[in-house]
Design a protein around this motif. Structure first.
Motif, PDB file in Angstrom:
ATOM      1  N   TYR A  36       0.795  -1.071   0.277  1.00 21.83           N
ATOM      2  CA  TYR A  36       0.103  -0.068   0.595  1.00 21.83           C
ATOM      3  C   TYR A  36       0.955   1.042  -0.435  1.00 21.83           C
ATOM      4  CZ  TYR A  36      -2.689   3.410   1.583  1.00 21.83           C
ATOM      5  OH  TYR A  36      -3.575   4.887   1.655  1.00 21.83           O
ATOM      6  N   LYS A  37       1.059   2.153  -0.805  1.00 19.66           N
ATOM      7  CA  LYS A  37       1.618   3.169  -1.868  1.00 19.66           C
ATOM      8  C   LYS A  37       3.128   2.805  -1.163  1.00 19.66           C
ATOM      9  CE  LYS A  37      -1.786   6.765  -0.841  1.00 19.66           C
ATOM     10  NZ  LYS A  37      -2.020   7.529  -0.581  1.00 19.66           N
ATOM     11  N   ASN A  38       3.825   2.830   0.300  1.00 24.47           N
ATOM     12  CA  ASN A  38       4.897   2.488   0.121  1.00 24.47           C
ATOM     13  C   ASN A  38       5.138   1.486   1.580  1.00 24.47           C
ATOM     14  OD1 ASN A  38       6.686   4.372  -1.705  1.00 24.47           O
ATOM     15  ND2 ASN A  38       6.908   6.703   0.227  1.00 24.47           N
ATOM     16  N   GLU A  39       4.378   1.119   1.825  1.00 22.21           N
ATOM     17  CA  GLU A  39       4.006   0.244   3.196  1.00 22.21           C
ATOM     18  C   GLU A  39       4.620  -0.863   2.590  1.00 22.21           C
ATOM     19  OE1 GLU A  39       1.695   0.723   6.537  1.00 22.21           O
ATOM     20  OE2 GLU A  39       1.064   2.660   5.697  1.00 22.21           O
ATOM     21  N   ASP A 107      -7.981   1.449  -1.986  1.00 24.94           N
ATOM     22  CA  ASP A 107      -6.570   2.255  -1.937  1.00 24.94           C
ATOM     23  C   ASP A 107      -6.356   3.297  -0.888  1.00 24.94           C
ATOM     24  OD1 ASP A 107      -3.798   1.132  -2.718  1.00 24.94           O
ATOM     25  OD2 ASP A 107      -4.512   3.146  -4.796  1.00 24.94           O
ATOM     26  N   VAL A 108      -7.319   3.125   0.005  1.00 23.21           N
ATOM     27  CA  VAL A 108      -7.693   4.521   0.653  1.00 23.21           C
ATOM     28  C   VAL A 108      -7.100   3.865   1.886  1.00 23.21           C
ATOM     29  CG1 VAL A 108      -8.913   6.550   1.633  1.00 23.21           C
ATOM     30  CG2 VAL A 108      -8.918   5.928  -0.906  1.00 23.21           C
ATOM     31  N   LYS A 109      -6.747   4.311   2.563  1.00 18.96           N
ATOM     32  CA  LYS A 109      -6.064   4.022   3.928  1.00 18.96           C
ATOM     33  C   LYS A 109      -7.108   4.964   5.076  1.00 18.96           C
ATOM     34  CE  LYS A 109      -2.200   3.556   7.613  1.00 18.96           C
ATOM     35  NZ  LYS A 109      -0.929   3.930   7.436  1.00 18.96           N
ATOM     36  N   TYR A 110      -7.718   4.130   5.964  1.00 17.20           N
ATOM     37  CA  TYR A 110      -8.375   4.636   7.834  1.00 17.20           C
ATOM     38  C   TYR A 110      -8.378   4.130   9.097  1.00 17.20           C
ATOM     39  CZ  TYR A 110     -11.777   4.775   3.132  1.00 17.20           C
ATOM     40  OH  TYR A 110     -12.586   5.390   2.393  1.00 17.20           O
ATOM     41  N   GLU A 111      -8.193   4.924   9.194  1.00 16.01           N
ATOM     42  CA  GLU A 111      -8.182   4.577  11.364  1.00 16.01           C
ATOM     43  C   GLU A 111      -9.681   4.702  11.669  1.00 16.01           C
ATOM     44  OE1 GLU A 111      -5.725   5.469  14.542  1.00 16.01           O
ATOM     45  OE2 GLU A 111      -5.412   6.669  13.372  1.00 16.01           O
ATOM     46  N   TYR A 112     -10.627   3.767  12.294  1.00 12.66           N
ATOM     47  CA  TYR A 112     -11.286   3.544  12.344  1.00 12.66           C
ATOM     48  C   TYR A 112     -11.377   2.719  14.507  1.00 12.66           C
ATOM     49  CZ  TYR A 112     -16.346   1.922  13.969  1.00 12.66           C
ATOM     50  OH  TYR A 112     -17.856   2.008  15.109  1.00 12.66           O
ATOM     51  N   GLY A 113     -12.126   3.672  15.586  1.00 14.80           N
ATOM     52  CA  GLY A 113     -12.125   2.855  16.545  1.00 14.80           C
ATOM     53  C   GLY A 113     -12.980   3.131  17.291  1.00 14.80           C
ATOM     54  N   LYS A 130      -5.933  10.254   3.022  1.00  8.94           N
ATOM     55  CA  LYS A 130      -5.264  10.445   1.589  1.00  8.94           C
ATOM     56  C   LYS A 130      -4.660  10.874   1.165  1.00  8.94           C
ATOM     57  CE  LYS A 130     -10.240  10.769  -0.348  1.00  8.94           C
ATOM     58  NZ  LYS A 130     -11.127  10.880  -1.316  1.00  8.94           N
ATOM     59  N   ARG A 131      -3.740  11.889   2.713  1.00  5.07           N
ATOM     60  CA  ARG A 131      -2.205  12.785   2.326  1.00  5.07           C
ATOM     61  C   ARG A 131      -1.802  12.178   3.541  1.00  5.07           C
ATOM     62  NH1 ARG A 131      -6.056  16.020   0.143  1.00  5.07           N
ATOM     63  NH2 ARG A 131      -5.909  16.702  -1.376  1.00  5.07           N
ATOM     64  N   SER A 132      -0.750  11.869   3.890  1.00  4.66           N
ATOM     65  CA  SER A 132       0.566  11.610   4.904  1.00  4.66           C
ATOM     66  C   SER A 132      -0.775  11.869   6.526  1.00  4.66           C
ATOM     67  CB  SER A 132       1.409  12.455   5.419  1.00  4.66           C
ATOM     68  OG  SER A 132       1.687  13.328   5.485  1.00  4.66           O
TER      69      SER A 132
END
Length: 152
Positions: A36-39, A107-113, A130-132
């Motif tokens: 995922y991108k650079n990860e 292809d979008v990173k999320y954080e859910y909690g 969507k950005r850093s």
């Protein structure tokens, strides 16, 4: 794709415990990794360790969090939630439990909690990367304050 799961104050986990599927900088077996991108992300994990080290409780934490998410719309007011805090000290048994997921979707990173105890969900949040830096999609806190339900 799951990148990270963390849990705090659940069963045998008093402090934050993190299951990370991100890899280190080692390039061996890179053809078997997801990206995922650079990860670079592990496509699967195996959890092993000594007896009573928390393997089953980590699985129970992940399962409890997923069941809470899937069944949240079916819960009734005052219905107990399936969460058991760390009970081996007098402070933690009254503290709230926290579950947190970092994942990608389309292809979008999320954080859910969310943060809860056996009676109430106290906080819930979702951020998009969507950005850093994260962008807030929603954040709710003090969900169960009695004043929120009273007419003015």
């Amino acid at each position: 794709m799951l990148i990270q799961f963390s849990v705090t104050n659940f069963l045998s986990f008093r402090d934050e415990t993190v299951l990370s599927l991100s890899t280190n900088k080692d390039n061996s077996h890179s053809e078997n990794l997801l990206s995922y991108k650079n990860e670079r992300i592990l496509p699967s994990v195996a959890i092993y360790g000594a007896n009573a080290a928390g393997k089953s409780n980590l699985h129970k934490a992940l399962t409890a969090a997923i069941i809470m998410i899937r069944n949240s719309n079916n819960l009734q007011v005052n219905q107990p939630l399936m969460v058991t805090p760390f009970l081996l000290d007098s402070k933690s048994q009254f503290d709230k439990t926290k579950f947190d997921f970092i994942y990608t979707y389309n292809d979008v990173k999320y954080e859910y909690g969310f943060v809860l105890d056996s009676n109430n969900v106290w906080e819930e949040y979702l951020y998009e990367y969507k950005r850093s830096k994260p962008s807030l999609i929603f954040e709710r806190s003090e969900i169960n304050k009695p004043e929120l339900f009273m007419k003015r």
